[in-house]
Motif scaffolding. Structure first.
Motif, PDB file in Angstrom:
ATOM      1  N   MET A   1       0.849  -1.197   0.000  1.00 60.93           N
ATOM      2  CA  MET A   1       0.000   0.000   0.000  1.00 60.93           C
ATOM      3  C   MET A   1       0.877   1.237   0.000  1.00 60.93           C
ATOM      4  O   MET A   1       1.833   1.330   0.764  1.00 60.93           O
ATOM      5  CB  MET A   1      -0.913  -0.011   1.228  1.00 60.93           C
ATOM      6  N   THR A   2       0.543   2.222  -0.824  1.00 61.54           N
ATOM      7  CA  THR A   2       1.313   3.454  -0.882  1.00 61.54           C
ATOM      8  C   THR A   2       0.919   4.356   0.269  1.00 61.54           C
ATOM      9  O   THR A   2      -0.245   4.692   0.452  1.00 61.54           O
ATOM     10  CB  THR A   2       1.053   4.196  -2.212  1.00 61.54           C
ATOM     11  N   SER A   3       1.881   4.752   1.084  1.00 61.71           N
ATOM     12  CA  SER A   3       1.613   5.612   2.234  1.00 61.71           C
ATOM     13  C   SER A   3       2.020   7.030   1.904  1.00 61.71           C
ATOM     14  O   SER A   3       2.618   7.323   0.878  1.00 61.71           O
ATOM     15  CB  SER A   3       2.403   5.111   3.446  1.00 61.71           C
ATOM     16  N   PHE A   4       1.693   7.972   2.837  1.00 60.46           N
ATOM     17  CA  PHE A   4       2.099   9.357   2.643  1.00 60.46           C
ATOM     18  C   PHE A   4       3.611   9.490   2.688  1.00 60.46           C
ATOM     19  O   PHE A   4       4.196  10.364   2.067  1.00 60.46           O
ATOM     20  CB  PHE A   4       1.458  10.246   3.708  1.00 60.46           C
ATOM     21  N   LYS A   5       4.272   8.581   3.401  1.00 57.97           N
ATOM     22  CA  LYS A   5       5.729   8.612   3.457  1.00 57.97           C
ATOM     23  C   LYS A   5       6.321   8.337   2.077  1.00 57.97           C
ATOM     24  O   LYS A   5       7.337   8.900   1.708  1.00 57.97           O
ATOM     25  CB  LYS A   5       6.249   7.576   4.465  1.00 57.97           C
ATOM     26  N   THR A   6       5.671   7.467   1.324  1.00 60.31           N
ATOM     27  CA  THR A   6       6.181   7.124  -0.001  1.00 60.31           C
ATOM     28  C   THR A   6       6.301   8.347  -0.893  1.00 60.31           C
ATOM     29  O   THR A   6       7.202   8.464  -1.705  1.00 60.31           O
ATOM     30  CB  THR A   6       5.253   6.098  -0.676  1.00 60.31           C
ATOM     31  N   ALA A   7       5.348   9.300  -0.711  1.00 63.52           N
ATOM     32  CA  ALA A   7       5.312  10.478  -1.564  1.00 63.52           C
ATOM     33  C   ALA A   7       6.558  11.326  -1.435  1.00 63.52           C
ATOM     34  O   ALA A   7       6.890  12.086  -2.333  1.00 63.52           O
ATOM     35  CB  ALA A   7       4.070  11.310  -1.244  1.00 63.52           C
ATOM     36  N   SER A   8       7.267  11.225  -0.316  1.00 64.69           N
ATOM     37  CA  SER A   8       8.449  12.057  -0.093  1.00 64.69           C
ATOM     38  C   SER A   8       9.747  11.305  -0.358  1.00 64.69           C
ATOM     39  O   SER A   8      10.820  11.829  -0.120  1.00 64.69           O
ATOM     40  CB  SER A   8       8.444  12.593   1.351  1.00 64.69           C
ATOM     41  N   VAL A   9       9.628  10.072  -0.832  1.00 61.56           N
ATOM     42  CA  VAL A   9      10.821   9.270  -1.089  1.00 61.56           C
ATOM     43  C   VAL A   9      11.277   9.478  -2.524  1.00 61.56           C
ATOM     44  O   VAL A   9      10.492   9.318  -3.463  1.00 61.56           O
ATOM     45  CB  VAL A   9      10.549   7.771  -0.825  1.00 61.56           C
ATOM     46  N   ASN A  10      12.547   9.824  -2.697  1.00 57.67           N
ATOM     47  CA  ASN A  10      13.088  10.032  -4.035  1.00 57.67           C
ATOM     48  C   ASN A  10      13.056   8.731  -4.816  1.00 57.67           C
ATOM     49  O   ASN A  10      13.346   7.662  -4.287  1.00 57.67           O
ATOM     50  CB  ASN A  10      14.519  10.563  -3.930  1.00 57.67           C
ATOM     51  N   ALA A  11      12.732   8.842  -6.106  1.00 54.28           N
ATOM     52  CA  ALA A  11      12.570   7.652  -6.943  1.00 54.28           C
ATOM     53  C   ALA A  11      13.875   6.897  -7.161  1.00 54.28           C
ATOM     54  O   ALA A  11      13.862   5.780  -7.681  1.00 54.28           O
ATOM     55  CB  ALA A  11      11.963   8.041  -8.286  1.00 54.28           C
ATOM     56  N   SER A  12      15.007   7.473  -6.792  1.00 53.48           N
ATOM     57  CA  SER A  12      16.283   6.775  -6.956  1.00 53.48           C
ATOM     58  C   SER A  12      16.323   5.480  -6.153  1.00 53.48           C
ATOM     59  O   SER A  12      17.088   4.562  -6.469  1.00 53.48           O
ATOM     60  CB  SER A  12      17.446   7.674  -6.545  1.00 53.48           C
ATOM     61  N   THR A  13      15.468   5.383  -5.122  1.00 55.58           N
ATOM     62  CA  THR A  13      15.416   4.152  -4.329  1.00 55.58           C
ATOM     63  C   THR A  13      14.884   2.973  -5.145  1.00 55.58           C
ATOM     64  O   THR A  13      15.053   1.818  -4.752  1.00 55.58           O
ATOM     65  CB  THR A  13      14.529   4.335  -3.082  1.00 55.58           C
ATOM     66  N   LEU A  14      14.231   3.276  -6.284  1.00 59.81           N
ATOM     67  CA  LEU A  14      13.694   2.216  -7.143  1.00 59.81           C
ATOM     68  C   LEU A  14      14.720   1.710  -8.140  1.00 59.81           C
ATOM     69  O   LEU A  14      14.451   0.766  -8.877  1.00 59.81           O
ATOM     70  CB  LEU A  14      12.477   2.738  -7.917  1.00 59.81           C
ATOM     71  N   LEU A  15      15.895   2.339  -8.173  1.00 60.59           N
ATOM     72  CA  LEU A  15      16.881   2.041  -9.204  1.00 60.59           C
ATOM     73  C   LEU A  15      18.037   1.184  -8.693  1.00 60.59           C
ATOM     74  O   LEU A  15      19.175   1.313  -9.137  1.00 60.59           O
ATOM     75  CB  LEU A  15      17.402   3.346  -9.801  1.00 60.59           C
ATOM     76  N   VAL A  16      17.724   0.295  -7.782  1.00 59.65           N
ATOM     77  CA  VAL A  16      18.708  -0.668  -7.296  1.00 59.65           C
ATOM     78  C   VAL A  16      18.797  -1.812  -8.304  1.00 59.65           C
ATOM     79  O   VAL A  16      17.766  -2.329  -8.753  1.00 59.65           O
ATOM     80  CB  VAL A  16      18.301  -1.215  -5.910  1.00 59.65           C
ATOM     81  N   PRO A  17      19.998  -2.223  -8.699  1.00 60.72           N
ATOM     82  CA  PRO A  17      20.129  -3.312  -9.684  1.00 60.72           C
ATOM     83  C   PRO A  17      19.440  -4.589  -9.212  1.00 60.72           C
ATOM     84  O   PRO A  17      19.516  -4.948  -8.034  1.00 60.72           O
ATOM     85  CB  PRO A  17      21.648  -3.515  -9.794  1.00 60.72           C
ATOM     86  N   ARG A  18      18.769  -5.251 -10.100  1.00 68.16           N
ATOM     87  CA  ARG A  18      18.135  -6.524  -9.758  1.00 68.16           C
ATOM     88  C   ARG A  18      19.193  -7.609  -9.613  1.00 68.16           C
ATOM     89  O   ARG A  18      20.200  -7.605 -10.319  1.00 68.16           O
ATOM     90  CB  ARG A  18      17.151  -6.938 -10.846  1.00 68.16           C
TER      91      ARG A  18
END
Length: 251
Positions: free
Chosen positions: A1-18
């Motif tokens: 679930m997307t929380s209000f905290k997620t809104a302030s997290v920079n998208a670079s956290t999604l760019l971790v190598p698989r």
């Protein structure tokens, strides 16, 4: 679930190598003109420059080898082809140069200068028959494509590559902050939704994948893109974004 905290997290956290990606052995690097779009920004320029500096020793060795192989050519012919090689050095990665080197050496021995000029003329005329949004950036891209394409692609693939370039130029013409920001969001979301096999197929080599992650990480920080913006993008929006590129690939 997307929380209000997620809104302030920079998208670079999604760019971790698989982890666990299975890359094909000895796969050729992704061709230079096969990217879906280009972002003309000081960050992309700086990252490209940093990669070239890290590759400088290997590039010098490869250039010396090319010069040595061409040393028995007539002086004017050797000068012409080394000029073409130095031009390619400005736009290709080290991996691309290594992959293309044998073909380049074969052309230097078998393709007359006049044929190179004729091929450029033909490509230019072909591009003239298609609508390209022209501005300072796309004019530069067009000049680079015309000069490089006639020695990077065989005749059978030259017009296919030209059609893909037209799509690339038009998709990249608008370099406004808003449009580049949207491109970055769509690329990050696309990568997030890709399967492992799709990632490996799209980037061809692990090095290309890591380079894209590095570039996107810097771009999302610069454009202050947050995770909530990425997750708002629907699958339908992703499909619409990629439609032009898919159509170009099919032609």
């Amino acid at each position: 679930m997307t929380s209000f905290k997620t809104a302030s997290v920079n998208a670079s956290t999604l760019l971790v190598p698989r982890e666990g990606l299975v890359w094909l052995e000895n796969a050729a690097p992704r061709p230079h003109w096969s990217k879906p779009f280009l972002i003309n920004h000081k960050i992309t320029t700086a990252i490209d420059r940093a990669h070239r500096e890290r590759e400088s020793e290997g590039r010098e060795i490869l250039r010396d080898q090319i010069e040595s192989e061409n040393s028995d050519l007539r002086a004017d012919v050797r000068k012409f082809w080394m000029s073409e090689y130095r031009f390619l050095e400005n736009i290709l990665s080290m991996e691309q140069l290594v992959t293309y080197a044998p073909g380049f050496l074969a052309l230097a021995r078998n393709m007359p200068k006049k044929q190179v000029y004729c091929r450029r003329l033909v490509v230019n005329k072909f591009l003239d028959t298609h609508e390209i949004e022209m501005n300072q950036f796309t004019i530069k891209l067009r000049n680079q494509f015309v000069r490089s394409s006639v020695i990077l692609y065989p005749t059978s693939k030259l017009f296919i590559a030209a059609r893909k370039f037209i799509d690339l130029a038009n998709r990249s013409a608008d370099q406004s902050v808003q449009t580049n920001r949207w491109r970055i969001i769509m690329m990050v979301r696309s990568m997030h939704m890709m399967t492992d096999n799709e990632i490996c197929s799209f980037f061809c080599r692990e090095d290309d994948y890591f380079r894209e992650l590095s570039l996107l990480t810097e771009l999302v920080r610069k454009f202050r893109i947050e995770c909530v913006e990425i997750f708002k993008v629907s699958g339908e929006e992703i499909n619409r974004f990629w439609v032009p590129a898919k159509q170009s690939t099919e032609n």
